[in-house]
Scaffold this motif. Structure first.
Motif, PDB file in Angstrom:
ATOM      1  N   SER A  54      31.622  41.964  29.244  1.00 54.72           N
ATOM      2  CA  SER A  54      32.951  41.929  29.872  1.00 54.72           C
ATOM      3  C   SER A  54      34.047  41.258  29.059  1.00 54.72           C
ATOM      4  CB  SER A  54      32.833  41.197  31.216  1.00 54.72           C
ATOM      5  OG  SER A  54      32.275  39.913  31.005  1.00 54.72           O
ATOM      6  N   THR A  55      33.765  40.813  27.848  1.00 56.22           N
ATOM      7  CA  THR A  55      34.839  40.085  27.143  1.00 56.22           C
ATOM      8  C   THR A  55      35.295  40.800  25.878  1.00 56.22           C
ATOM      9  OG1 THR A  55      33.139  38.646  26.220  1.00 56.22           O
ATOM     10  CG2 THR A  55      34.355  37.792  28.070  1.00 56.22           C
ATOM     11  N   LEU A  56      34.739  40.431  24.728  1.00 52.14           N
ATOM     12  CA  LEU A  56      35.316  40.824  23.434  1.00 52.14           C
ATOM     13  C   LEU A  56      35.445  42.333  23.255  1.00 52.14           C
ATOM     14  CD1 LEU A  56      36.246  39.746  20.626  1.00 52.14           C
ATOM     15  CD2 LEU A  56      33.907  40.000  19.878  1.00 52.14           C
ATOM     16  N   VAL A  57      34.345  43.080  23.385  1.00 52.52           N
ATOM     17  CA  VAL A  57      34.390  44.516  23.071  1.00 52.52           C
ATOM     18  C   VAL A  57      35.141  45.321  24.130  1.00 52.52           C
ATOM     19  CG1 VAL A  57      32.317  44.539  21.633  1.00 52.52           C
ATOM     20  CG2 VAL A  57      32.087  44.876  24.078  1.00 52.52           C
ATOM     21  N   THR A  58      35.210  44.785  25.344  1.00 49.99           N
ATOM     22  CA  THR A  58      35.934  45.513  26.401  1.00 49.99           C
ATOM     23  C   THR A  58      37.440  45.252  26.360  1.00 49.99           C
ATOM     24  OG1 THR A  58      35.467  43.716  27.932  1.00 49.99           O
ATOM     25  CG2 THR A  58      33.950  45.575  27.962  1.00 49.99           C
ATOM     26  N   ALA A  59      37.862  44.282  25.525  1.00 43.96           N
ATOM     27  CA  ALA A  59      39.298  43.974  25.428  1.00 43.96           C
ATOM     28  C   ALA A  59      40.082  45.190  24.932  1.00 43.96           C
ATOM     29  CB  ALA A  59      39.515  42.784  24.497  1.00 43.96           C
ATOM     30  N   GLY A  60      39.518  45.896  23.960  1.00 44.67           N
ATOM     31  CA  GLY A  60      40.179  47.090  23.422  1.00 44.67           C
ATOM     32  C   GLY A  60      40.291  48.196  24.449  1.00 44.67           C
ATOM     33  N   VAL A  61      39.217  48.392  25.232  1.00 46.91           N
ATOM     34  CA  VAL A  61      39.222  49.430  26.275  1.00 46.91           C
ATOM     35  C   VAL A  61      40.260  49.080  27.334  1.00 46.91           C
ATOM     36  CG1 VAL A  61      37.824  50.648  27.989  1.00 46.91           C
ATOM     37  CG2 VAL A  61      36.777  49.896  25.871  1.00 46.91           C
ATOM     38  N   TYR A  62      40.290  47.812  27.745  1.00 44.27           N
ATOM     39  CA  TYR A  62      41.243  47.369  28.772  1.00 44.27           C
ATOM     40  C   TYR A  62      42.683  47.560  28.296  1.00 44.27           C
ATOM     41  CZ  TYR A  62      43.562  44.413  32.209  1.00 44.27           C
ATOM     42  OH  TYR A  62      44.395  43.940  33.185  1.00 44.27           O
ATOM     43  N   LEU A  63      42.936  47.242  27.016  1.00 45.49           N
ATOM     44  CA  LEU A  63      44.279  47.410  26.460  1.00 45.49           C
ATOM     45  C   LEU A  63      44.689  48.885  26.465  1.00 45.49           C
ATOM     46  CD1 LEU A  63      46.429  45.513  25.090  1.00 45.49           C
ATOM     47  CD2 LEU A  63      45.623  46.440  22.937  1.00 45.49           C
ATOM     48  N   MET A  64      43.731  49.770  26.121  1.00 44.83           N
ATOM     49  CA  MET A  64      44.049  51.204  26.114  1.00 44.83           C
ATOM     50  C   MET A  64      44.245  51.741  27.535  1.00 44.83           C
ATOM     51  SD  MET A  64      44.586  51.824  23.129  1.00 44.83           S
ATOM     52  CE  MET A  64      45.293  53.389  23.526  1.00 44.83           C
ATOM     53  N   ILE A  65      43.546  51.162  28.516  1.00 47.73           N
ATOM     54  CA  ILE A  65      43.768  51.552  29.922  1.00 47.73           C
ATOM     55  C   ILE A  65      45.203  51.197  30.319  1.00 47.73           C
ATOM     56  CG2 ILE A  65      43.139  51.011  32.321  1.00 47.73           C
ATOM     57  CD1 ILE A  65      40.214  50.718  31.292  1.00 47.73           C
ATOM     58  N   ARG A  66      45.656  50.008  29.878  1.00 46.47           N
ATOM     59  CA  ARG A  66      47.044  49.595  30.164  1.00 46.47           C
ATOM     60  C   ARG A  66      48.056  50.494  29.440  1.00 46.47           C
ATOM     61  NH1 ARG A  66      47.474  46.966  34.789  1.00 46.47           N
ATOM     62  NH2 ARG A  66      46.494  44.918  34.839  1.00 46.47           N
ATOM     63  N   PHE A  67      47.721  50.921  28.215  1.00 43.63           N
ATOM     64  CA  PHE A  67      48.635  51.745  27.415  1.00 43.63           C
ATOM     65  C   PHE A  67      48.431  53.236  27.661  1.00 43.63           C
ATOM     66  CE2 PHE A  67      49.882  48.046  25.049  1.00 43.63           C
ATOM     67  CZ  PHE A  67      51.081  48.394  24.441  1.00 43.63           C
ATOM     68  N   SER A  68      47.559  53.598  28.610  1.00 46.70           N
ATOM     69  CA  SER A  68      47.206  55.020  28.796  1.00 46.70           C
ATOM     70  C   SER A  68      48.398  55.872  29.221  1.00 46.70           C
ATOM     71  CB  SER A  68      46.083  55.147  29.830  1.00 46.70           C
ATOM     72  OG  SER A  68      46.496  54.634  31.072  1.00 46.70           O
ATOM     73  N   TYR A  69      49.434  55.240  29.819  1.00 47.09           N
ATOM     74  CA  TYR A  69      50.591  56.007  30.284  1.00 47.09           C
ATOM     75  C   TYR A  69      51.438  56.526  29.121  1.00 47.09           C
ATOM     76  CZ  TYR A  69      49.294  53.918  34.714  1.00 47.09           C
ATOM     77  OH  TYR A  69      48.592  53.528  35.820  1.00 47.09           O
ATOM     78  N   GLU A 110      41.735  60.036  32.271  1.00 44.88           N
ATOM     79  CA  GLU A 110      41.211  59.432  33.514  1.00 44.88           C
ATOM     80  C   GLU A 110      41.092  57.914  33.340  1.00 44.88           C
ATOM     81  OE1 GLU A 110      40.587  61.075  36.296  1.00 44.88           O
ATOM     82  OE2 GLU A 110      40.956  63.080  35.506  1.00 44.88           O
ATOM     83  N   ASN A 111      42.208  57.195  33.496  1.00 45.92           N
ATOM     84  CA  ASN A 111      42.160  55.751  33.252  1.00 45.92           C
ATOM     85  C   ASN A 111      41.422  54.981  34.342  1.00 45.92           C
ATOM     86  OD1 ASN A 111      44.232  56.324  35.013  1.00 45.92           O
ATOM     87  ND2 ASN A 111      45.562  54.700  34.279  1.00 45.92           N
ATOM     88  N   LYS A 112      41.502  55.432  35.591  1.00 46.33           N
ATOM     89  CA  LYS A 112      40.772  54.758  36.680  1.00 46.33           C
ATOM     90  C   LYS A 112      39.270  54.895  36.499  1.00 46.33           C
ATOM     91  CE  LYS A 112      43.710  54.457  40.776  1.00 46.33           C
ATOM     92  NZ  LYS A 112      43.867  54.902  42.169  1.00 46.33           N
ATOM     93  N   LEU A 113      38.860  56.064  36.033  1.00 46.64           N
ATOM     94  CA  LEU A 113      37.437  56.329  35.823  1.00 46.64           C
ATOM     95  C   LEU A 113      36.885  55.479  34.681  1.00 46.64           C
ATOM     96  CD1 LEU A 113      35.446  58.095  37.233  1.00 46.64           C
ATOM     97  CD2 LEU A 113      36.038  59.985  35.746  1.00 46.64           C
ATOM     98  N   ALA A 114      37.695  55.322  33.623  1.00 47.48           N
ATOM     99  CA  ALA A 114      37.291  54.467  32.492  1.00 47.48           C
ATOM    100  C   ALA A 114      37.138  53.021  32.965  1.00 47.48           C
ATOM    101  CB  ALA A 114      38.325  54.551  31.377  1.00 47.48           C
ATOM    102  N   PHE A 115      38.068  52.577  33.818  1.00 50.20           N
ATOM    103  CA  PHE A 115      37.991  51.210  34.361  1.00 50.20           C
ATOM    104  C   PHE A 115      36.774  51.048  35.264  1.00 50.20           C
ATOM    105  CE2 PHE A 115      39.235  47.945  37.512  1.00 50.20           C
ATOM    106  CZ  PHE A 115      39.419  46.890  36.647  1.00 50.20           C
ATOM    107  N   PHE A 116      36.469  52.053  36.049  1.00 50.60           N
ATOM    108  CA  PHE A 116      35.310  52.044  36.950  1.00 50.60           C
ATOM    109  C   PHE A 116      34.021  51.863  36.142  1.00 50.60           C
ATOM    110  CE2 PHE A 116      32.688  54.909  40.030  1.00 50.60           C
ATOM    111  CZ  PHE A 116      32.100  53.795  40.598  1.00 50.60           C
ATOM    112  N   HIS A 117      33.882  52.633  35.047  1.00 52.55           N
ATOM    113  CA  HIS A 117      32.670  52.508  34.227  1.00 52.55           C
ATOM    114  C   HIS A 117      32.646  51.167  33.494  1.00 52.55           C
ATOM    115  CE1 HIS A 117      29.051  53.863  32.388  1.00 52.55           C
ATOM    116  NE2 HIS A 117      29.528  53.771  31.166  1.00 52.55           N
ATOM    117  N   LEU A 118      33.817  50.656  33.131  1.00 55.35           N
ATOM    118  CA  LEU A 118      33.920  49.335  32.491  1.00 55.35           C
ATOM    119  C   LEU A 118      33.344  48.250  33.396  1.00 55.35           C
ATOM    120  CD1 LEU A 118      35.223  47.762  30.050  1.00 55.35           C
ATOM    121  CD2 LEU A 118      37.256  47.565  31.441  1.00 55.35           C
ATOM    122  N   MET A 119      33.657  48.341  34.687  1.00 54.75           N
ATOM    123  CA  MET A 119      33.182  47.351  35.650  1.00 54.75           C
ATOM    124  C   MET A 119      31.663  47.440  35.857  1.00 54.75           C
ATOM    125  SD  MET A 119      35.771  45.616  37.076  1.00 54.75           S
ATOM    126  CE  MET A 119      35.914  45.294  35.381  1.00 54.75           C
TER     127      MET A 119
END
Length: 569
Positions: free
Chosen positions: A220-235, A289-298
C-alpha cells in the motif's frame, strides 16, 4: 508501553476513524478542500492544501490498517534487532510520507511525500548493512530519481497556470499543450515509482529490505504511489497517453508473470507478482476505468501484505533461507501460516468470492467489453494464466514438494504476535472485495458477453493450474538443463537488471579508465604537475651549484662579461 504497541494503537484508531469518515463521504458524496495558512510574508502566502474525498480517506484507512499490522508483526519478527526503535520510526516516517502524498492536491506538498518515500525507502532497503543491500538501495534510489526529475520539471511547467493545485486544472485544461506535457511527465514519474518497463529492475532488488518493510512497500505504500497519482491525473489523459500506458503496463504484466515462473527466491516471486498486479492496475487505467483501478489497488493491498507476512514467518523459521526448494511439506509443521498463504494466493488468482475475485474478474470482463485489439486481449488473458501458474507452482513447492532443509531444525508456529497480525488481515482478505464493491460502485453493473468470452477467464485459470504443476515437476527433472539459457533470460526479467546496472555503468567506467591512463597519467601529467616538478628540480639544482661555488662563479661571469664587452665594442 513499547514503541511498537504505541504506534500500533495510534494507527489502528486512525484507520477506523478514516474508514468511518470515508463511509460518510460516500453516502453524502462530499469533497472537502482545506486550506491552512502556514506563512504570510508581505504579499506571498504559503498555504498547505488538504483534499478530503472518499478515495483519499478510504486509501488512508487501508494504509494505516496495514501499517498497524506490520508494526505489530515487527515486534516479534525484529525482536533480535538491537536498534528496534530506529526501525519502527523509519516505518512511521514511511507511512507519514504516504499519507502526505494521498491527501495533497498540490504538487509541492505531494513532492514532500514523494521524496519522503524515496529517501526513507533507501534507508530501509540498506537496513541490513551489507554489499547486496547497498547495491539494491542505490539502484532503487537512482531509478526513482528519474521520476523525481520529471516531477520537478512538471512543477516548473505548472507555473503557467498560476497555482500548483492540479485538481482545479486537470479536466478544464486537458486539451492545452502545457497540460499534456505535464501529464506525460507525471506518467514518466508514475512509471518509475510503479516499476514499469524499462524501470522494473529495482523492485525485486528492493527485497533486500526486512520482510515487514517488503510487506508495507508492496501492498500500500511505495509502489502504489505511482498508480494513485495516475488515478488522480486520469482526467487529463488523452487517447495517445492511454494507448502508451496500456501497452507498457500490459508488457510489464506479461514480463513479470513469466519471470516469476522461473524464480526460486520466495520473496522475489511475490515481488514479481506485485509487479504483475501493478501492470494490471495501470492497464485498466489506460482503458479509462479509474474507479476499477482503485478498487483493485485496495483489494490487492490486503492480500499482498498477508502474503509477505506469511513468507516472513516461513523465512524466520527456516533460519533466513528464502529458497522454495528447501520448503516442502510445510502443511504438517506450519498449518496456519500455510492456510493463510494459500488463501492469499487464491485471492491473487481470483478464486470466486475472495477479495481478489471481485476486482480482477471485473477488470477482465470490462476489458473484454471495451474491446481494444487482439494483442491486448491475448496478453491480458495470458498474464492471468501466468499469475495462476506461478501461484500454484509456489503452493506445490510449499505443500507437496520434498522437505530439503537441514534435519536439525526447529519449525514451529509459536510466533503468536506474528500470527495475530496475520489473522487480522485474513478476515479482510476474505471480506473486503465484497465490501468495497458495494461501497465504490454506487450503481449495480451488468456485463453482457458471449459465453466463450465469459468462460475464457475460467479456462485460462484451469490451464494455468495445470501448467504450474507441470512446470514444478519438470524443474525437478533433468529436462530443465535443456532450457537453462531461456530460463535465465526469462527469469532475469529479460536482462533488465543487467542493462540497468552494467549497461549504464560498464561503458562509463571503461571510458573513465581510458581517460585516466591517457590524460590524467599521460599528457596532463607530462605538461602539468610532473613536468613542472622536473623543471623546478633542474633549476633548483642549477641554483645550488651557483650558490655553493659563488666566488669562483662570480669571477667567471665577470670574465665573460668583460670579454663580451671587448668583443662587441
Amino acid at each position: 508501553m513499547s514503541i511498537n504497541n504505541k504506534y500500533f494503537v495510534i494507527f489502528l484508531m486512525l484507520s477506523m476513524t478514516f474508514f468511518c469518515l470515508a463511509l460518510y463521504f460516500i453516502i453524502k458524496d462530499l469533497t472537502i478542500i482545506l486550506e491552512y495558512l502556514i506563512l504570510s510574508l508581505q504579499s506571498s502566502l504559503m498555504i498547505m492544501v488538504i483534499l478530503l474525498d472518499w478515495m483519499s480517506l478510504l486509501f488512508l484507512s487501508f494504509v494505516l490498517f496495514i501499517s498497524s499490522m506490520v508494526i505489530y508483526y515487527s515486534k516479534e519478527y525484529m525482536s533480535g534487532d538491537l536498534s528496534m526503535n530506529r526501525f519502527i520510526l523509519l516505518v512511521v516516517m514511511f507511512v507519514i510520507s504516504m499519507m502526505l502524498l494521498i491527501i495533497s492536491p498540490n504538487l509541492i506538498s505531494i513532492l514532500l511525500g514523494w521524496d519522503g518515500l524515496g529517501l526513507v525507502s533507501y534507508c530501509l532497503v540498506i537496513y541490513y548493512q551489507n554489499l547486496k543491500s547497498y547495491n539494491a538501495g542505490m539502484i532503487t534510489a537512482l531509478t526513482n530519481r528519474l521520476g523525481d526529475v520529471a516531477f520537478l520539471i512538471s512543477i516548473a511547467w505548472f507555473l503557467n497556470f498560476g497555482s500548483w493545485n492540479f485538481v482545479f486544472y486537470l479536466e478544464v485544461m486537458k486539451n492545452d499543450l502545457i497540460m499534456q506535457l505535464i501529464t506525460w511527465l507525471m506518467l514518466l514519474a508514475a512509471m518509475t515509482k510503479s516499476a514499469q518497463i524499462p524501470f522494473s529492475s529495482w523492485l525485486p532488488a528492493a527485497m533486500a529490505a526486512p520482510t515487514p518493510v517488503s510487506s508495507l512497500v508492496h501492498s500500500s505504500t511505495l509502489v502504489t504511489a505511482g498508480v494513485y497519482l495516475m488515478i488522480r491525473f486520469s482526467y487529463s489523459l488523452d487517447s495517445n497517453m492511454k494507448l502508451f500506458l496500456i501497452f507498457i503496463a500490459s508488457l510489464t504484466m506479461f514480463m513479470s508473470g513469466l519471470g516469476a515462473n522461473f524464480e526460486y527466491d520466495l520473496k522475489k516471486i511475490i515481488a514479481l507478482s506485485t509487479l504483475s498486479q501493478l501492470g494490471l492496475m495501470l492497464s485498466i487505467l489506460g482503458l479509462g476505468e479509474n474507479k476499477l483501478a482503485f478498487f483493485h489497488l485496495m483489494t490487492h493491498a490486503l492480500f499482498k501484505a498477508l502474503l509477505f507476512m506469511c513468507a516472513g514467518n516461513m523465512i524466520h523459521n527456516f533460519n533466513n533461507s528464502q529458497d522454495i526448494r528447501n520448503m516442502g511439506s510445510l502443511v504438517n509443521q506450519m498449518p496456519l501460516t500455510i492456510a493463510y498463504f494459500n488463501v492469499s494466493n487464491l485471492s491473487l488468482c481470483g478464486l470466486p468470492f475472495l477479495s481478489g475475485f471481485y476486482s480482477k474478474d471485473l477488470i477482465v470482463e470490462v476489458m473484454s467489453m471495451n474491446y481494444l485489439n487482439l494483442y491486448i486481449y491475448i496478453i491480458f488473458y495470458i498474464s492471468i494464466g501466468l499469475t495462476v501458474c506461478y501461484s500454484f507452482r509456489v503452493s506445490y513447492y510449499l505443500l507437496m514438494g520434498t522437505f530439503n532443509f537441514s534435519s536439525l531444525n526447529c519449525l514451529n508456529e509459536k510466533n503468536f504476535i506474528m500470527l495475530k497480525s496475520m489473522s487480522s488481515l485474513i478476515i479482510m482478505v476474505i471480506l473486503s472485495g465484497s465490501l468495497l464493491s458495494w461501497l465504490i460502485f454506487s450503481s449495480l453493473y451488468f456485463i453482457c458477453l458471449p459465453i466463450y468470452m465469459k468462460l475464457m477467464t475460467l479456462i485460462l485459470i484451469l490451464s494455468g493450474i495445470w501448467l504450474g504443476l507441470e512446470i514444478s515437476q519438470i524443474y525437478l527433472s533433468s529436462m530443465f538443463m535443456l532450457s537453462i539459457k531461456i530460463s535465465s533470460f526469462l527469469g532475469g526479467m529479460w536482462n533488465m537488471p543487467l542493462i540497468s546496472t552494467m549497461g549504464i555503468n560498464l561503458w562509463i567506467l571503461m571510458l573513465s579508465k581510458k581517460f585516466t591512463s591517457i590524460l590524467d597519467l599521460g599528457w596532463l601529467e607530462f605538461f602539468g604537475a610532473q613536468n613542472l616538478k622536473n623543471m623546478l628540480k633542474m633549476s633548483s639544482n642549477f641554483n645550488q651549484i651557483l650558490f655553493n661555488n659563488n666566488l669562483k662563479i662570480y669571477l667567471m661571469i665577470m670574465m665573460f662579461w668583460i670579454s663580451l664587452l671587448l668583443f662587441l665594442f
